[in-house]
Design a protein around this motif. Structure first.
Motif, PDB file in Angstrom:
ATOM      1  N   ILE A  50      12.897 -39.077  32.444  1.00 52.53           N
ATOM      2  CA  ILE A  50      12.406 -38.124  33.435  1.00 52.53           C
ATOM      3  C   ILE A  50      12.762 -36.703  33.021  1.00 52.53           C
ATOM      4  CG2 ILE A  50      12.748 -37.301  35.786  1.00 52.53           C
ATOM      5  CD1 ILE A  50      12.915 -40.165  36.702  1.00 52.53           C
ATOM      6  N   TRP A  51      14.031 -36.494  32.638  1.00 49.76           N
ATOM      7  CA  TRP A  51      14.423 -35.137  32.270  1.00 49.76           C
ATOM      8  C   TRP A  51      13.721 -34.684  31.005  1.00 49.76           C
ATOM      9  CZ3 TRP A  51      17.827 -31.365  34.248  1.00 49.76           C
ATOM     10  CH2 TRP A  51      18.302 -31.673  35.524  1.00 49.76           C
ATOM     11  N   LYS A  52      13.517 -35.615  30.090  1.00 50.08           N
ATOM     12  CA  LYS A  52      12.875 -35.236  28.838  1.00 50.08           C
ATOM     13  C   LYS A  52      11.461 -34.749  29.094  1.00 50.08           C
ATOM     14  CE  LYS A  52      11.718 -36.979  24.289  1.00 50.08           C
ATOM     15  NZ  LYS A  52      11.366 -38.184  23.533  1.00 50.08           N
ATOM     16  N   SER A  53      10.716 -35.439  29.964  1.00 55.57           N
ATOM     17  CA  SER A  53       9.320 -35.055  30.139  1.00 55.57           C
ATOM     18  C   SER A  53       9.138 -33.977  31.207  1.00 55.57           C
ATOM     19  CB  SER A  53       8.477 -36.288  30.478  1.00 55.57           C
ATOM     20  OG  SER A  53       9.046 -36.966  31.567  1.00 55.57           O
ATOM     21  N   VAL A  54       9.943 -34.003  32.265  1.00 55.11           N
ATOM     22  CA  VAL A  54       9.700 -33.050  33.347  1.00 55.11           C
ATOM     23  C   VAL A  54      10.444 -31.735  33.125  1.00 55.11           C
ATOM     24  CG1 VAL A  54       9.888 -32.673  35.825  1.00 55.11           C
ATOM     25  CG2 VAL A  54       9.289 -34.916  34.957  1.00 55.11           C
ATOM     26  N   MET A  55      11.671 -31.807  32.631  1.00 61.26           N
ATOM     27  CA  MET A  55      12.470 -30.589  32.534  1.00 61.26           C
ATOM     28  C   MET A  55      12.515 -30.008  31.119  1.00 61.26           C
ATOM     29  SD  MET A  55      13.283 -30.625  35.671  1.00 61.26           S
ATOM     30  CE  MET A  55      14.650 -29.607  36.186  1.00 61.26           C
ATOM     31  N   PHE A  56      12.703 -30.869  30.120  1.00 58.10           N
ATOM     32  CA  PHE A  56      12.990 -30.371  28.772  1.00 58.10           C
ATOM     33  C   PHE A  56      11.768 -30.288  27.871  1.00 58.10           C
ATOM     34  CE2 PHE A  56      17.339 -32.520  29.387  1.00 58.10           C
ATOM     35  CZ  PHE A  56      17.848 -31.386  29.984  1.00 58.10           C
ATOM     36  N   SER A  57      10.654 -30.926  28.268  1.00 56.64           N
ATOM     37  CA  SER A  57       9.501 -31.004  27.375  1.00 56.64           C
ATOM     38  C   SER A  57       9.065 -29.618  26.903  1.00 56.64           C
ATOM     39  CB  SER A  57       8.359 -31.688  28.104  1.00 56.64           C
ATOM     40  OG  SER A  57       7.130 -31.359  27.512  1.00 56.64           O
ATOM     41  N   GLN A  58       8.729 -29.524  25.630  1.00 55.56           N
ATOM     42  CA  GLN A  58       8.372 -28.215  25.081  1.00 55.56           C
ATOM     43  C   GLN A  58       7.059 -27.711  25.639  1.00 55.56           C
ATOM     44  OE1 GLN A  58       9.191 -27.159  20.975  1.00 55.56           O
ATOM     45  NE2 GLN A  58       9.767 -29.288  20.657  1.00 55.56           N
ATOM     46  N   ALA A  59       6.123 -28.635  25.912  1.00 54.10           N
ATOM     47  CA  ALA A  59       4.799 -28.208  26.350  1.00 54.10           C
ATOM     48  C   ALA A  59       4.749 -27.973  27.854  1.00 54.10           C
ATOM     49  CB  ALA A  59       3.771 -29.251  25.952  1.00 54.10           C
ATOM     50  N   GLN A  60       5.432 -28.832  28.634  1.00 57.11           N
ATOM     51  CA  GLN A  60       5.203 -28.794  30.077  1.00 57.11           C
ATOM     52  C   GLN A  60       6.483 -28.755  30.900  1.00 57.11           C
ATOM     53  OE1 GLN A  60       3.065 -32.547  30.217  1.00 57.11           O
ATOM     54  NE2 GLN A  60       4.042 -32.905  28.341  1.00 57.11           N
ATOM     55  N   GLY A  61       7.645 -28.759  30.239  1.00 55.63           N
ATOM     56  CA  GLY A  61       8.900 -28.856  30.982  1.00 55.63           C
ATOM     57  C   GLY A  61       9.187 -27.618  31.805  1.00 55.63           C
ATOM     58  N   LEU A  62       9.941 -27.818  32.866  1.00 63.68           N
ATOM     59  CA  LEU A  62      10.256 -26.709  33.770  1.00 63.68           C
ATOM     60  C   LEU A  62      11.072 -25.631  33.055  1.00 63.68           C
ATOM     61  CD1 LEU A  62      10.163 -25.674  36.712  1.00 63.68           C
ATOM     62  CD2 LEU A  62      12.371 -26.738  37.029  1.00 63.68           C
ATOM     63  N   PHE A  63      12.010 -26.053  32.215  1.00 58.35           N
ATOM     64  CA  PHE A  63      12.869 -25.076  31.549  1.00 58.35           C
ATOM     65  C   PHE A  63      12.122 -24.293  30.480  1.00 58.35           C
ATOM     66  CE2 PHE A  63      16.772 -27.868  32.570  1.00 58.35           C
ATOM     67  CZ  PHE A  63      16.806 -27.328  33.838  1.00 58.35           C
ATOM     68  N   ASN A  64      10.923 -24.759  30.121  1.00 58.08           N
ATOM     69  CA  ASN A  64      10.126 -24.031  29.131  1.00 58.08           C
ATOM     70  C   ASN A  64       8.933 -23.337  29.769  1.00 58.08           C
ATOM     71  OD1 ASN A  64      11.408 -24.248  26.645  1.00 58.08           O
ATOM     72  ND2 ASN A  64      10.817 -26.404  26.498  1.00 58.08           N
ATOM     73  N   LEU A  65       8.918 -23.311  31.107  1.00 63.53           N
ATOM     74  CA  LEU A  65       7.800 -22.712  31.810  1.00 63.53           C
ATOM     75  C   LEU A  65       7.770 -21.204  31.541  1.00 63.53           C
ATOM     76  CD1 LEU A  65       5.914 -24.357  33.590  1.00 63.53           C
ATOM     77  CD2 LEU A  65       7.063 -23.417  35.581  1.00 63.53           C
ATOM     78  N   GLY A  66       6.613 -20.720  31.045  1.00 69.38           N
ATOM     79  CA  GLY A  66       6.462 -19.288  30.834  1.00 69.38           C
ATOM     80  C   GLY A  66       7.221 -18.749  29.638  1.00 69.38           C
ATOM     81  N   ARG A  67       7.711 -19.628  28.769  1.00 79.83           N
ATOM     82  CA  ARG A  67       8.352 -19.156  27.549  1.00 79.83           C
ATOM     83  C   ARG A  67       7.300 -19.083  26.456  1.00 79.83           C
ATOM     84  NH1 ARG A  67      14.136 -19.554  27.679  1.00 79.83           N
ATOM     85  NH2 ARG A  67      14.636 -21.286  29.046  1.00 79.83           N
TER      86      ARG A  67
END
Lengths: 85, 320
Positions: B138-155
């Motif tokens: 879950i964390w890998k795809s929702v939070m950490f994913s490079q394309a769609q993760g929350l922590f990469n949002l707007g980077r």
């Protein structure tokens, strides 16, 4: 006659501003707690291509149970459920 | 008159148990003992024996005795993997202890007569029902994913949270050739683990706080304790049984960490002892059972050390 002297221990809890702060803190944390699993659930209702193009945190173009249908049929979920039982 | 005890024929020992009592007793004790020996002691002892051999794990009887060479291998530079892994386990222990403190804080705050406390509790507890492997996905795809993760949002240049093995810091330990350190991707995994661990500890402490006699708090309040004092000097010591449970859980979780890392395909820099065991036991064309078992024995000794320390403390206090 004077009122009887009573010792009233303070109830465990906060009052006023501190209490509001407590609610704000707990609600913020609870919402943060829901993000990972909420994101996963939300993404499960959207087609994968859409998630891939727009990211998980975006407005949906289409919502549906197509992923669940596929998981059940292609992933043979009925069998795995039986095994779990 | 002689007072010496009778030495002649042995007296039959008096027993309150009838024959069928004895049968059922020995069955009830015997079956769990057999299960315990077969599923706990046998694997443990065979691991210790296998750690002294060289074996590919495919055909029985093809092992050869090596003595302590496997330990020599894992403790020296021949396989420079154990100390980074041990360090990761240690970081995990420190981190999960912090998380336990946070869980305790959550429980304390939720115990303040909050409205809708059941909702907050369910939300914080929810990750606990997921296995750590699922938490990892879950964390890998929702939070950490490079394309769609929350922590990469707007980077513009997304960060590879799961793949970045760069070290956040390194420690030079005198007798080790290579420094050990905490890699960035392992710290990302730590956050995912915290998500689960905090809720777990919170529930335990909620039960603990409920069990504290309210008159203790009242007495502390009347004696003029402020909130921090009352918690540190009265409530916390009164929760000792729960504290012990939480300590044990925290140490065990830190030592057995394994599934989240393997589920994410063992990113570089995130190995822990459990992963090293698995990596050596399995592999194409047979594993390296001897080395894997040696890692397992080191882990076993760590656990035993903690358990012995705990038992000594436990019994010493109960004697007094």
């Amino acid at each position: 006659m004077s009122a009887p002297l009573t010792l009233v221990a303070r109830k465990p809890g906060y009052s006023g501003g501190l209490r509001a702060l407590l609610y704000v803190f707990l609600t913020t944390m609870a919402l943060a707690w829901l993000v990972p699993i909420g994101g996963a659930i939300y993404a499960s209702f959207r087609p994968y291509n859409e998630t891939k193009d727009k990211g998980i945190f975006s407005w949906p173009d289409s919502l549906g149970f197509a992923n669940y249908r596929d998981a059940f049929k292609q992933g043979d979920m009925a069998k795995t459920f039986r095994r779990s039982c | 008159v002689s007072t010496a005890p009778p030495t002649g024929r042995r007296r039959r020992r008096y027993s309150k148990l009838s024959g069928s009592d004895k049968f059922w007793l020995s069955t009830m004790v015997g079956i769990p003992t057999v299960i315990h020996v077969v599923f706990v002691w046998l694997p443990a002892i065979s691991t210790i024996i296998l750690s002294l051999t060289k074996w590919d794990g495919i055909k029985l009887g093809t092992w050869e005795l090596l003595g302590f060479r496997n330990y020599w291998t894992i403790f020296t530079v021949l396989e420079d993997k154990m100390f980074p892994a041990l360090f990761n386990n240690f970081v995990l222990l420190v981190w999960l202890s912090l998380c336990s403190a946070v869980g305790m804080l959550f429980a304390y705050l939720l115990d303040k007569g909050i409205k809708g406390t059941a909702i907050y509790q369910s939300v914080f507890y929810m990750p606990v029902v997921l296995s750590l492997a699922v938490v990892g996905f879950i964390w890998k795809s929702v939070m950490f994913s490079q394309a769609q993760g929350l922590f990469n949002l707007g980077r513009d240049r997304p960060i590879d949270f799961v793949g970045n093995a760069e070290k956040l810091f390194t420690l030079h330990i005198p007798f080790l050739d290579n420094p050990v350190g905490l890699s960035k991707n392992f710290s990302a995994l730590l956050i995912a683990m915290a998500w689960r661990h905090i809720g777990y500890v919170m529930v335990l402490y909620l039960a603990g706080l409920k069990s504290v006699d309210p008159s203790l708090r009242e007495a502390a309040a009347i004696d003029g304790c402020n909130e921090v004092q009352s918690f540190r000097r009265v409530v916390f010591p009164a929760m000792k049984p729960i504290n012990v449970v939480v300590l044990v859980i925290t140490v065990i979780e830190a030592l057995r960490a394994f599934d989240i890392i393997v589920a994410l395909k063992e990113p570089v820099g995130t190995s822990v002892m459990g992963v090293l065991v698995k990596k050596n036991l399995t592999g194409e064309g047979g594993g390296n059972v001897g080395v894997g078992s040696a890692y397992g024995v080191v882990l076993l000794l760590l656990c035993l050390g903690f358990i012995v320390w705990y038992l000594i403390n436990h019994y010493r206090e109960n004697e007094l």
